[in-house]
Design a protein around this motif. Structure first.
Motif, PDB file in Angstrom:
ATOM      1  N   ARG A 134     -70.714  20.548  -1.290  1.00 29.66           N
ATOM      2  CA  ARG A 134     -70.555  22.110  -1.401  1.00 29.66           C
ATOM      3  C   ARG A 134     -71.935  22.486  -1.994  1.00 29.66           C
ATOM      4  O   ARG A 134     -72.468  23.448  -1.614  1.00 29.66           O
ATOM      5  N   GLU A 150     -68.810  31.258  -1.843  1.00 26.35           N
ATOM      6  CA  GLU A 150     -67.389  31.142  -1.881  1.00 26.35           C
ATOM      7  C   GLU A 150     -66.548  31.800  -0.697  1.00 26.35           C
ATOM      8  O   GLU A 150     -65.627  31.375  -0.085  1.00 26.35           O
ATOM      9  N   ASP A 187     -67.639  30.416   2.686  1.00 29.17           N
ATOM     10  CA  ASP A 187     -67.097  29.105   2.740  1.00 29.17           C
ATOM     11  C   ASP A 187     -65.921  28.662   2.643  1.00 29.17           C
ATOM     12  O   ASP A 187     -65.378  27.492   2.606  1.00 29.17           O
TER      13      ASP A 187
END
Length: 260
Positions: A19, A220, A223
Motif C-alpha cells: 500500500r 484511499e 485505491d
C-alpha cells in the motif's frame, strides 16, 4: 498457532509495504497534474467550496470553545503563582504553535478527508473513473488534482481562521468572565509572540498536515475496493491514518522547529 501468527504478521507487513508503494506511485502521478487544477479554475473553485467552505462552520465553533477552555484552564493554573496576567501568552502560544494546526488538521480529516474518500470511492465503484479513461480523459487531472490542490489551499486558510477565533475566545473569557484588562491581554501577546517563530511555524505545520491528509484521503478513495464494504473501510482508514499522521508529524515538526 505460531505458524499462523507468523503468516498473518508477514501478510500484514507485505500488505503495508504494498500500500505504501501504491500510495507513492499515486502521489508521483498526481503531482505533475496539479498545474491542471490551476488552469481549470471552475473545478478548483468548486472543490474549494466542498472541502474548505463547508468545513468552516466546524472550525469556527471548535475554535471558539478551544480558546475559551484554554483561557479558563490557564487561569486556574497561573492564578496560584500570581501570573494570571500571562493568560494571553499561554493562550496565544499554545494555539499558534500547536492547537491551531493540530485541531484544524484533525477536524479537516474527519470532515473533508472522509468526504473526499467517499466521493472518489463512489466514482470508482460506479465505474466513472474507468469511463473517463475510456474517453481518453485523465482522472488525475480532472478528478484528483483539483481535490488535492483545494486541500492544500484550504488547510492553511482554515488554520489561520481557527487561530484567530480561538484567540478571540480566550480574550472573551479573560476579559468578560475573569475580569482582566483587555489592554494587558493584547500587550502581553504583542510583546512575546514572534511572527516568524510562532505564527509562521504554525502555518508551515498546517501546510504539511494538509498535504498528508489530502494525499491519504484521495489515495484511499482511488485505491479502495469498489464495494460498499470497501468504501466504508477506506473512509475509516482515511480518518484514522490522517489523525495519526497529524499527531506524529506534529511531534517531529515541533522537535525540528523548536529544538533550540
Amino acid at each position: 498457532m505460531i505458524q499462523n501468527s507468523l503468516q498473518a504478521l508477514g501478510h500484514s507487513t507485505l500488505n503495508a509495504f504494498s500500500r505504501t508503494g501504491r500510495a507513492t506511485l499515486f502521489l508521483l502521478g498526481v503531482l505533475p497534474s496539479l498545474w491542471a487544477a490551476l488552469v481549470r479554475l471552475p473545478l478548483l473553485i468548486k472543490q474549494l467550496y466542498n472541502v474548505g467552505v463547508q468545513t468552516l462552520s466546524i472550525i469556527l465553533v471548535a475554535g471558539v470553545f478551544v480558546g475559551m477552555v484554554l483561557a479558563l484552564q490557564s487561569y486556574i493554573v497561573l492564578v496560584d503563582f500570581g501570573a494570571e496576567e500571562s493568560i494571553s501568552l499561554m493562550v496565544s502560544l499554545s494555539i499558534l504553535r500547536e492547537l491551531g494546526p493540530v485541531f484544524t488538521g484533525l477536524l479537516f480529516a474527519g470532515r473533508a478527508g472522509s468526504a473526499l474518500t467517499a466521493e472518489i470511492g463512489l466514482m470508482k465503484s460506479t465505474e466513472q473513473l474507468s469511463g473517463m479513461e475510456m474517453m481518453a480523459v485523465d482522472p488525475m487531472k480532472y478528478v484528483m488534482a483539483p481535490r488535492f490542490m483545494a486541500g492544500l489551499i484550504s488547510v492553511p486558510l482554515l488554520t489561520i481562521i481557527f487561530m484567530a477565533i480561538a484567540i478571540l475566545g480566550g480574550y472573551y473569557v479573560s476579559t468578560e468572565m475573569l475580569g482582566q484588562d483587555g489592554g494587558v491581554f493584547w500587550s502581553q501577546m504583542h510583546a512575546k509572540v514572534d511572527f516568524y517563530e510562532d505564527v509562521m511555524n504554525g502555518i508551515i505545520k498546517s501546510l504539511v498536515f494538509g498535504f498528508v491528509i489530502v494525499w491519504i484521503a484521495v489515495f484511499e478513495g482511488y485505491d479502495c475496493v469498489p464495494t460498499s464494504e470497501g468504501l466504508g473501510q477506506a473512509t475509516t482508514r482515511t480518518v484514522v491514518h490522517s489523525s495519526l499522521a497529524v499527531l506524529g508529524l506534529d511531534f517531529i515538526l515541533t522537535a525540528i522547529m523548536f529544538a533550540s
